[in-house]
Design a protein around this motif. Structure first.
Motif, PDB file in Angstrom:
ATOM      1  N   LYS A  83      -6.615 -38.189  16.374  1.00  0.00           N
ATOM      2  CA  LYS A  83      -5.746 -37.397  17.248  1.00  0.00           C
ATOM      3  C   LYS A  83      -6.351 -36.022  17.501  1.00  0.00           C
ATOM      4  CE  LYS A  83      -0.966 -35.837  17.909  1.00  0.00           C
ATOM      5  NZ  LYS A  83      -1.376 -34.575  18.522  1.00  0.00           N
ATOM      6  N   TRP A  84      -6.882 -35.403  16.465  1.00  0.00           N
ATOM      7  CA  TRP A  84      -7.487 -34.078  16.640  1.00  0.00           C
ATOM      8  C   TRP A  84      -8.660 -34.142  17.605  1.00  0.00           C
ATOM      9  CZ3 TRP A  84      -7.899 -32.900  10.670  1.00  0.00           C
ATOM     10  CH2 TRP A  84      -6.606 -32.713  10.159  1.00  0.00           C
ATOM     11  N   GLU A  85      -9.457 -35.174  17.471  1.00  0.00           N
ATOM     12  CA  GLU A  85     -10.607 -35.312  18.357  1.00  0.00           C
ATOM     13  C   GLU A  85     -10.143 -35.538  19.800  1.00  0.00           C
ATOM     14  OE1 GLU A  85     -14.277 -35.565  17.787  1.00  0.00           O
ATOM     15  OE2 GLU A  85     -13.577 -34.232  16.201  1.00  0.00           O
ATOM     16  N   ALA A  86      -9.115 -36.356  19.974  1.00  0.00           N
ATOM     17  CA  ALA A  86      -8.595 -36.605  21.322  1.00  0.00           C
ATOM     18  C   ALA A  86      -7.970 -35.353  21.920  1.00  0.00           C
ATOM     19  CB  ALA A  86      -7.562 -37.735  21.276  1.00  0.00           C
ATOM     20  N   HIS A 136     -17.738 -34.440  11.164  1.00  0.00           N
ATOM     21  CA  HIS A 136     -18.724 -33.390  11.454  1.00  0.00           C
ATOM     22  C   HIS A 136     -18.054 -32.135  12.012  1.00  0.00           C
ATOM     23  CE1 HIS A 136     -22.711 -31.928  11.702  1.00  0.00           C
ATOM     24  NE2 HIS A 136     -23.309 -33.085  11.904  1.00  0.00           N
ATOM     25  N   SER A 137     -16.983 -32.308  12.786  1.00  0.00           N
ATOM     26  CA  SER A 137     -16.274 -31.143  13.320  1.00  0.00           C
ATOM     27  C   SER A 137     -15.771 -30.256  12.199  1.00  0.00           C
ATOM     28  CB  SER A 137     -15.087 -31.600  14.187  1.00  0.00           C
ATOM     29  OG  SER A 137     -15.511 -32.226  15.369  1.00  0.00           O
ATOM     30  N   LEU A 138     -15.154 -30.863  11.206  1.00  0.00           N
ATOM     31  CA  LEU A 138     -14.632 -30.109  10.067  1.00  0.00           C
ATOM     32  C   LEU A 138     -15.768 -29.491   9.266  1.00  0.00           C
ATOM     33  CD1 LEU A 138     -12.253 -29.252   8.282  1.00  0.00           C
ATOM     34  CD2 LEU A 138     -12.463 -31.448   7.084  1.00  0.00           C
ATOM     35  N   ALA A 139     -16.837 -30.247   9.061  1.00  0.00           N
ATOM     36  CA  ALA A 139     -17.964 -29.755   8.268  1.00  0.00           C
ATOM     37  C   ALA A 139     -18.617 -28.536   8.902  1.00  0.00           C
ATOM     38  CB  ALA A 139     -18.999 -30.859   8.080  1.00  0.00           C
ATOM     39  N   HIS A 160     -15.557 -32.627  18.966  1.00  0.00           N
ATOM     40  CA  HIS A 160     -14.465 -32.221  19.841  1.00  0.00           C
ATOM     41  C   HIS A 160     -13.402 -31.377  19.168  1.00  0.00           C
ATOM     42  CE1 HIS A 160     -15.409 -35.858  22.675  1.00  0.00           C
ATOM     43  NE2 HIS A 160     -16.234 -34.837  22.850  1.00  0.00           N
ATOM     44  N   SER A 161     -13.082 -31.662  17.912  1.00  0.00           N
ATOM     45  CA  SER A 161     -12.010 -30.903  17.267  1.00  0.00           C
ATOM     46  C   SER A 161     -12.510 -29.640  16.583  1.00  0.00           C
ATOM     47  CB  SER A 161     -11.256 -31.782  16.260  1.00  0.00           C
ATOM     48  OG  SER A 161     -12.105 -32.272  15.251  1.00  0.00           O
TER      49      SER A 161
END
Length: 385
Positions: A34-37, A86-89, A210-211
């Motif tokens: 959901k976060w990525e979307a 990867h977004s969080l990292a 994306h997120s």
């Protein structure tokens, strides 16, 4: 960073890794699609990370941290990327692996007490603002200025492509305190984003990660107190060069974790997917490609372990970090490309996570110093100019 106890024991690392994996599987993975979307990760994620003791883990315990070792901080990033986060990292690398060491290494006691405990709890999210619309790799070409006015500095300018930039509560801002001195005129400031004169543009949408929050920042006659200066005036470029190796090491750790995750997904797929009456894993091309990927991954892992050991002894050079980032991130891009190919048409769909691995990896050879800049740094180290 140089201490007598820079590595966790095998038992300690197992304990930390199990805790990290439980947290990510329970608190992050159920929501990441959901976060990525939505192209957005809720700010509360950082408070949750703080409550779990996963932020600033290798900072001194007096700041409310887990008081773990440097390799635990790197393991957290590696596991995030292995699981496709990867977004969080990337945001984690900035906050816990880059900004925190800046403050610990060159900040005053007052600055450390003001920011590090809140960074460890997640109450304060941070960013590092170097890149400008006309000054990326050319740090000396930045135009953002900080002019001394009594017991304050007045900051004017803009930054772009800043990870955590829209949500950050505090940002280390690189600005020229002497506009005519080039790199020697750069200073660093701890900027509270609630101050008048600070604003952000629309979140920047990217082809991958994306997120991950990527922002454009604006400073319009923003006044900060003189004690917001981080380190000494005019030494900002020196500090950046001192801290860049750890940032690039973090990128390499992420590359290796991400490549491992992509390989795991691919092995699982090719051993189940059938074509022409046999599993895809039985084709010689598949077996050879996987063998090549595994070999290149292990070579980069060995290089990472070598340079992590040098970093722990305070011996890792700018050239070392450049070689490691170049090798690991280029391997990452090549490997996720090969892995996606083995998925065939399914690899090009959002339904299969390998497509996100492919998109998320692309920026790794660009940020924190592009591969071309890494090659130039390595060549200068070899040739002395």
């Amino acid at each position: 960073m140089t201490t007598d106890n820079v590595y966790a024991s095998k038992e300690e690392m197992t304990m930390f890794r199990d805790m990290v994996l439980r947290f990510l599987e329970q608190e992050i993975l159920p929501h990441v699609d959901k976060w990525e979307a939505d192209h957005h990760m809720p700010r509360e994620v950082w408070n949750t990370l703080g409550e779990a003791g996963m932020l600033l883990v290798d900072m001194p315990g007096e700041y409310g941290t887990a008081e773990a070792t440097f390799d635990v901080c790197q393991m957290i990033q590696e596991e995030m990327c292995r699981l496709g986060l990867h977004s969080l990292a990337t945001g984690y690398n900035i906050h816990a692996n880059i900004v925190a060491p800046y403050i610990l290494n060159i900040g005053t006691d007052e600055q450390k007490q003001q920011w590090l405990p809140k960074m460890a709890s997640g109450d304060v999210l941070t960013a590092l603002a170097m890149t400008e619309p006309d000054a990326g790799s050319d740090v000396a070409g930045m135009k953002t200025t900080a002019v001394k006015d009594g017991d304050e500095y007045v900051i004017n300018g803009s930054k772009v492509f800043i990870t955590n930039g829209n949500q950050a509560d505090m940002i280390i801002v690189c600005a020229k305190t002497d506009a005519k001195a080039g790199a020697k005129g750069i200073s660093l400031f701890l900027v509270d984003t609630s101050l008048p004169g600070f604003s952000t543009g629309k979140p920047i949408h990217k082809i991958g990660q994306h997120s991950s929050d990527t922002g454009e920042l604006f400073f319009n006659d923003l006044r900060v107190p003189a004690n917001a200066l981080l380190g000494e005036e005019g030494k900002g470029f020196v500090y950046l060069m001192q801290e860049l190796p750890r940032e690039r090491l973090g990128c390499a750790v992420q590359a290796i974790g991400h490549a491992q995750g992509a390989l795991d997904l691919t092995i699982d797929y090719v051993t189940q997917r059938k074509a022409f009456g046999q599993t895809v894993s039985q084709f010689q091309n598949t077996r050879f490609k996987l063998a090549e990927c595994q070999t290149e991954l292990e070579m980069c892992r060995a290089l990472m372990e070598k340079h992590m050991d040098k970093f722990s002894r305070g011996e890792m050079t700018v050239t070392d970090a450049a070689m490691l980032k170049l090798a690991a991130t280029e391997m990452q891009l090549k490997m996720v490309n090969e892995c996606l190919q083995l998925f065939g048409g399914y690899g090009y769909t959002d339904e299969y996570p390998i497509s996100r691995f492919y998109r998320d990896a692309r920026v790794q050879t660009i940020y924190a110093g592009s591969s071309e800049i890494m090659k130039e740094v390595i060549a200068r180290g070899m040739l002395g100019r």
